[in-house]
Motif scaffolding. Structure first.
Motif, short mmCIF file in Angstrom:
data_model
loop_
_atom_site.label_atom_id
_atom_site.label_comp_id
_atom_site.label_asym_id
_atom_site.label_seq_id
_atom_site.Cartn_x
_atom_site.Cartn_y
_atom_site.Cartn_z
N SER A 45 0.87 -1.20 -0.12
CA SER A 45 0.04 0.19 -0.06
C SER A 45 0.65 1.42 0.02
CB SER A 45 -0.87 0.23 1.29
OG SER A 45 -1.86 -1.35 1.55
N ARG A 122 -4.39 2.14 0.92
CA ARG A 122 -4.56 2.54 -0.78
C ARG A 122 -5.68 1.50 -1.03
NH1 ARG A 122 0.07 -0.35 -4.89
NH2 ARG A 122 -0.54 0.72 -6.64
N HIS A 123 -6.34 2.01 -2.19
CA HIS A 123 -7.45 1.27 -2.73
C HIS A 123 -7.25 -0.31 -2.60
CE1 HIS A 123 -10.85 0.09 -5.14
NE2 HIS A 123 -10.65 1.15 -6.01
N LYS A 125 -8.41 -2.86 -4.09
CA LYS A 125 -8.26 -3.76 -5.57
C LYS A 125 -6.97 -3.31 -6.01
CE LYS A 125 -13.25 -3.61 -6.76
NZ LYS A 125 -14.22 -2.94 -7.39
N ASP A 126 -6.34 -2.27 -5.87
CA ASP A 126 -4.86 -1.86 -6.22
C ASP A 126 -3.80 -2.60 -5.36
OD1 ASP A 126 -5.35 -0.54 -8.45
OD2 ASP A 126 -5.52 1.40 -7.34
N THR A 184 -3.53 8.70 2.24
CA THR A 184 -3.59 7.40 1.41
C THR A 184 -2.71 7.75 0.24
OG1 THR A 184 -5.29 8.69 -0.07
CG2 THR A 184 -6.24 7.70 1.72
N GLU A 186 -3.43 7.40 -2.69
CA GLU A 186 -3.72 8.22 -3.81
C GLU A 186 -3.70 9.70 -3.56
OE1 GLU A 186 -5.26 5.65 -2.29
OE2 GLU A 186 -5.40 4.04 -3.96
N SER A 253 -2.67 4.15 -9.70
CA SER A 253 -3.79 3.84 -9.34
C SER A 253 -4.66 3.36 -10.38
CB SER A 253 -4.54 5.03 -8.25
OG SER A 253 -5.05 5.81 -9.22
N TYR A 272 -16.58 -5.66 0.43
CA TYR A 272 -16.21 -4.42 0.90
C TYR A 272 -17.36 -3.63 1.75
CZ TYR A 272 -14.19 0.09 0.61
OH TYR A 272 -13.61 1.45 1.26
N TRP A 285 -12.11 6.41 -2.98
CA TRP A 285 -12.77 5.03 -3.96
C TRP A 285 -14.20 4.82 -3.46
CZ3 TRP A 285 -8.13 4.62 -1.22
CH2 TRP A 285 -8.30 3.96 0.02
N ASP A 286 -14.58 5.11 -2.33
CA ASP A 286 -15.72 4.81 -1.83
C ASP A 286 -16.91 5.53 -2.82
OD1 ASP A 286 -14.85 3.16 0.23
OD2 ASP A 286 -15.18 5.03 1.69
N GLU A 288 -16.62 5.86 -6.14
CA GLU A 288 -16.69 5.26 -7.61
C GLU A 288 -17.86 4.52 -7.96
OE1 GLU A 288 -12.91 3.22 -7.94
OE2 GLU A 288 -11.82 4.90 -7.76
#
Ligand code: A3P
Length: 288
Positions: A45, A122-123, A125-126, A184, A186, A253, A272, A285-286, A288
């Motif tokens: 992350s 970090r997100h 999924k990444d 983060t 990001e 990202s 999630y 990312w919440d 998205e």
């Protein structure tokens, strides 16, 4: 060589990096000091990125330390074999310490200390995408049969350092404490300079404009990828084989979109939202 996992209080770990004895020592006997600065990160992350940022800030923007000493010596991982004992003998202050440990397995002495924590998220999924490539090149992770297999293990927490969701829940419980800073990956990508200024303020370090410029320049992906003290190329191939996948891989990202199927992404989202329910922290990312 491949890593089968061992367990400590339900958390998977690699016997190549730590042991039940070491984790027990960390939790029960390691003495946290009031001026310690912790770089706490779930694996993949941005741990090494924050090590670079911290090293450069503490050096007042001078890159000499970052270019001459490997990152694992500059901001060592507390829970690695023999490290907690070694850290107890370090005389420099403040101690800069990295950790992947979840909140509930951190040293007991931490709660009553004034030690500061920078927690980088970090997100997920990444994180999983980065983890997948990392697991193909390192002895510290079990080789997944497939991306799908790793996805399932990630969702159930059967990966090193346990569940991402529990990690986030545990550490963000400190979010209202002044000794805790949430960053983060990001944010770092979007505004590295602004993030460095924020971290300096949190640490009470005043750096002039030129020093901040130097921190930013030397913590970029490109410079770190070429810096053998930051890119893990000094690690033997048996531990990390960078011919299979470089440690400094893409540094972006959204690469998860090249790995997840629509079905996998939707399944991930369901878990999630179920696991993050009620959490009083919102991530970019919440939306998205
Ligand atoms: P990718 O595999 O997605 O490229 P950790 O240090 O926690 O193991 O995390 C490694 C991830 O952080 C890798 O992600 C790596 O490329 C990324 N990373 C490290 N330094 C970075 C930087 N300066 N800028 C962007 N990403 C960076």
């Amino acid at each position: 060589m491949t890593s089968e996992y061992s367990h400590y209080k339900g958390m998977c770990f690699s016997p190549f990096s730590t042991s039940v004895e070491t984790l027990t020592f960390v939790e029960n006997e390691f003495q946290v000091l009031d001026d310690d600065i912790f770089n706490v990160v779930y694996p993949k992350s941005g741990t090494s990125w924050m090590i670079e940022i911290l090293s450069l800030i503490i050096s007042g923007g001078n890159p000499h330390w970052s270019r001459t000493v490997p990152n694992w010596e500059r901001v060592p991982w507390m829970e690695i074999l023999n490290m907690p004992e070694k850290l107890q003998t370090v005389s420099e202050r403040p101690r800069l310490i990295s950790s992947h440990l979840p909140f509930h397995l951190f040293p007991k002495s931490f709660s009553s200390s004034k030690a500061k924590v920078i927690y980088t998220v970090r997100h997920p999924k990444d994180v999983l995408t980065s983890y997948y490539h990392f697991s193909t090149m390192t002895v510290y992770c079990k080789k997944p049969e497939s991306f799908e297999q790793l996805l399932q293990d990630f969702l159930t927490g059967d990966v090193i350092y346990g569940s991402w969701f529990d990690h986030i829940r545990g550490w963000t419980s400190m979010k209202d404490q002044s000794r805790f800073l949430l960053v983060t990956y990001e944010d770092l990508l979007k505004d590295l300079r602004g993030s460095v200024v924020r971290i300096c303020k949190f640490l009470g370090r005043e750096l002039d404009e030129a020093a901040i410029d130097s921190v930013v320049e030397n913590a970029t992906f490109k410079i770190m990828k070429d810096n053998k003290m930051a890119n893990f190329s000094l690690m033997p191939d048996e531990l990390m084989d960078q011919k299979k996948s470089p440690f400094m891989r893409k540094g972006i990202s959204g690469d998860w979109k090249n790995h997840f199927t629509v079905e996998q992404s939707e399944r991930f989202d369901r878990v999630y939202w179920q696991k993050m329910k009620g959490l009083d922290v919102k991530f970019s990312w919440d939306e998205e």
